[in-house]
Motif scaffolding. Structure first.
Motif, PDB file in Angstrom:
ATOM      1  N   LEU A 181     -69.921 167.819  33.403  1.00 15.35           N
ATOM      2  CA  LEU A 181     -68.607 168.232  32.924  1.00 15.35           C
ATOM      3  C   LEU A 181     -67.444 167.597  33.667  1.00 15.35           C
ATOM      4  CD1 LEU A 181     -69.153 172.039  32.199  1.00 15.35           C
ATOM      5  CD2 LEU A 181     -69.163 170.126  30.594  1.00 15.35           C
ATOM      6  N   ARG A 231     -62.229 168.615  35.840  1.00 17.95           N
ATOM      7  CA  ARG A 231     -61.207 169.164  34.952  1.00 17.95           C
ATOM      8  C   ARG A 231     -61.788 170.155  33.943  1.00 17.95           C
ATOM      9  NH1 ARG A 231     -59.707 166.480  30.210  1.00 17.95           N
ATOM     10  NH2 ARG A 231     -57.797 167.205  29.198  1.00 17.95           N
ATOM     11  N   LYS A 232     -62.831 169.760  33.239  1.00 20.44           N
ATOM     12  CA  LYS A 232     -63.439 170.657  32.251  1.00 20.44           C
ATOM     13  C   LYS A 232     -64.066 171.873  32.918  1.00 20.44           C
ATOM     14  CE  LYS A 232     -64.446 167.205  28.679  1.00 20.44           C
ATOM     15  NZ  LYS A 232     -65.521 166.520  27.911  1.00 20.44           N
ATOM     16  N   PHE A 288     -61.324 174.343  33.738  1.00 20.30           N
ATOM     17  CA  PHE A 288     -60.845 175.002  32.527  1.00 20.30           C
ATOM     18  C   PHE A 288     -61.815 176.090  32.069  1.00 20.30           C
ATOM     19  CE2 PHE A 288     -60.992 175.099  27.822  1.00 20.30           C
ATOM     20  CZ  PHE A 288     -59.744 175.640  27.579  1.00 20.30           C
ATOM     21  N   LEU A 289     -63.101 175.763  31.977  1.00 20.78           N
ATOM     22  CA  LEU A 289     -64.086 176.737  31.522  1.00 20.78           C
ATOM     23  C   LEU A 289     -64.198 177.919  32.479  1.00 20.78           C
ATOM     24  CD1 LEU A 289     -66.925 174.382  30.219  1.00 20.78           C
ATOM     25  CD2 LEU A 289     -65.309 175.729  28.868  1.00 20.78           C
ATOM     26  N   TYR A 302     -55.389 172.175  31.351  1.00 18.12           N
ATOM     27  CA  TYR A 302     -56.231 171.281  30.549  1.00 18.12           C
ATOM     28  C   TYR A 302     -55.392 170.235  29.822  1.00 18.12           C
ATOM     29  CZ  TYR A 302     -60.059 169.786  27.550  1.00 18.12           C
ATOM     30  OH  TYR A 302     -61.007 169.030  26.916  1.00 18.12           O
ATOM     31  N   GLU A 355     -58.578 163.808  34.512  1.00 14.60           N
ATOM     32  CA  GLU A 355     -59.809 163.884  35.288  1.00 14.60           C
ATOM     33  C   GLU A 355     -59.702 163.000  36.530  1.00 14.60           C
ATOM     34  OE1 GLU A 355     -62.415 165.147  36.820  1.00 14.60           O
ATOM     35  OE2 GLU A 355     -63.187 165.738  34.848  1.00 14.60           O
TER      36      GLU A 355
END
Length: 532
Positions: free
Chosen positions: A146, A149-150, A153-154, A255, A260
């Motif tokens: 991931l 960054r992702k 967010f998650l 996000y 990234e």
């Protein structure tokens, strides 16, 4: 040799990938001096720590034991209730009541007071247990599939949604389950925010950006006493709504606005995305991205150099953990700093939960602890800039242990002195925690950094899992709380002496590069103080 002498400079450079510049040097060359806009993005990332702090210490107020009083109306002619009673559990029904409405705390709303310390501490322990589970399962995803960054967010979305749902808990079991989910999501928030923010700025700003996260953590912590005082006569559910909804909006903002890490993209072999990320950073810093064909050839060389080490040894979910497990030096470092972090975590999470045992105002006591976080953030920044990391942690953990033990020795009637000792212990543990997190970033390369820092944080959280139980048991006997806290942080902090010193060293990007730095002789001695 003659051919090499007549080969054009660029061709000669490409023919010798072993002399390729490091990612650290290449990216530093491209992004130049960190501009105000890029620094603002890094600060936006660091603000995630404010929401992180709110979820961590929320239970100090929502799970607090409210004060009670005798009603003066005896039940069945029994007037045994008196203000001197230590607990209302043995008193006849109708002879006492809570000072405030029952819905101000889960303890009073669900009548947990007389159910034993295990049930009272269940929600807080469930939250930290969720931290452990999430840290083990999620932390490697930020290094593998991931990215930072992702993953951030998650994690924020999971933590925030669970917080909103917590406000609708019908009983303590649903409440504890949702706290577990919230802790699961929260486990990687601070780690991803810190690693990503430090990888988006130049060397000059790394320590500052790291310290900014700790400052925002203090801000989030300090907001809780004010929020709790505002809702002191209202339901505890308001606390979760008014902290979780802003966190959910913030996750969307991050996000959309933040890119990234180019370091991670390059290590993962996503060269074009890394170049685009570097171009964006350079543009924000005033570089403009001119001369692309020539300047980005350095990243091409780095990509070739990383080809055989991409992903830290594989694509599996636990590839980064396996990579550290297979190297003795990495495993030794991880074990030492995690052991010390466990002791720090017991004090760091246990002290705010234990302030109710000091017979002082809960709002002021927590506010004092929260305020102690702010100068500890500044002090950790100064420690990182001027002193060795290893010595700093040893001094801080020892000081925290001594102050915690002092809370056992000082007589109970001297509330002010005990409160001062408690705040000093918490202050020292906060500073030690901050320094150890920044120390961890330097101890491990980019390919496993998020996983390593995440595991260090989970060791701190493991101390948080134990702390609520000790606090509940130690309400009557302080040596079970303050005493154990002091011995744990003081003794386990000594394990830091096994770690290498990293002050002034360049950050590595691969395990092989870190091994080369470790093995590199300086004046016949290993500057790191350990063998690979």
């Amino acid at each position: 040799m003659a051919d090499a002498a007549t080969t054009p400079l660029l061709t000669s450079h490409e023919a010798k990938p072993a002399k390729a510049p490091s990612i650290d040097d290449a990216i530093e060359t491209y992004i130049g001096a960190t501009g105000a806009t890029q620094l603002l993005k890094a600060m936006l990332l660091a603000f995630a720590w404010a929401f992180d702090a709110q979820q961590v210490f929320m239970s100090v107020f929502t799970d607090a034991e409210p004060p009670w009083h005798c009603t003066g109306v005896p039940a069945n002619g029994d007037s045994s209730c008196s203000p001197a009673a230590a607990s209302p559990c043995a008193l006849p029904p109708g002879t006492w009541e809570w000072d405030r409405p029952a819905e101000t705390s889960v303890v009073s709303e669900w009548a947990l007071k007389c159910s034993g310390p295990a049930l009272v501490s269940l929600p807080a322990s469930s939250f930290f247990a969720g931290n452990l589970a999430g840290g083990f399962l999620l932390t490697t995803l930020a290094d593998t599939h991931l990215g930072r960054r992702k993953m951030l967010f998650l994690s924020l979305v999971t933590m925030s949604l669970a917080g909103v749902l917590t406000a609708f808990s019908p009983n303590v079991w649903a409440y504890a389950a949702l706290r577990f989910v919230s802790g699961f999501g929260r486990s990687i928030v601070g780690t991803s925010a810190m690693v990503l923010s430090t990888e988006l700025v130049g060397k000059r700003w790394r320590n500052t950006v790291s310290a900014a996260g700790f400052v925002f953590f203090s801000v989030g912590f300090m907001s809780l006493p004010a929020l709790a005082y505002t809702f002191r006569e209202a339901s505890w559910r308001n606390m979760y709504v008014w902290t979780s909804l802003p966190s959910l909006c913030y996750s969307v903002l991050v996000y959309v606005l933040v890119q990234e890490s180019p370091r991670w993209l390059l290590v993962r072999g996503r060269k074009q995305e890394a170049i685009e990320a570097v171009r964006q950073i350079a543009s924000l810093n005033g570089g403009g991205g001119g001369g692309m064909m020539s300047s980005f050839s350095m990243l091409d060389a780095c990509a070739v150099e990383l080809g055989e080490d991409r992903g830290a040894g594989g694509e599996g979910l636990f590839a980064t953990l396996q990579s550290m497990w297979e190297r003795r030096w990495a495993l030794r470092r991880l074990a030492a700093i995690m052991t010390a972090s466990f002791g720090v975590g017991m004090v760091y999470y246990g002290m705010p939960l234990n302030v109710g045992s000091l017979s002082s105002n809960l709002y002021l006591s927590v506010a004092y602890n929260a305020v102690a976080e702010l100068p500890s953030s500044i002090l950790s920044w100064l420690f990182m800039g001027r002193f060795n990391r290893r010595t700093s942690v040893l001094v801080l953990t020892t000081a925290s242990g001594l102050c915690s033990l002092a809370c056992v020795v000082i007589p109970g009637e001297r509330t002010g002195v005990r409160m001062a000792a408690e705040v000093c212990s918490f202050f020292a543990s906060c500073t030690a925690y901050d320094v150890m997190l920044m120390y961890s970033i330097e101890l491990f390369p980019t390919s496993v950094r998020n996983s390593a820092v995440g595991l260090v944080r989970q060791a701190v959280v493991l101390g948080g899992v134990v702390a609520p139980v000790l606090v509940a048991v130690g309400r009557e006997r302080s040596y079970w709380s303050f005493g154990v806290f002091g011995l744990a942080v003081g003794c386990l902090g000594l394990f830091v002496a096994c770690l290498p010193e990293t002050r002034g060293r360049r950050m590595s990007d691969t395990m092989e590069e870190e091994e080369q730095q470790t093995e590199a002789p300086t004046s016949g001695m290993d500057n790191n103080g350990e063998l690979a």
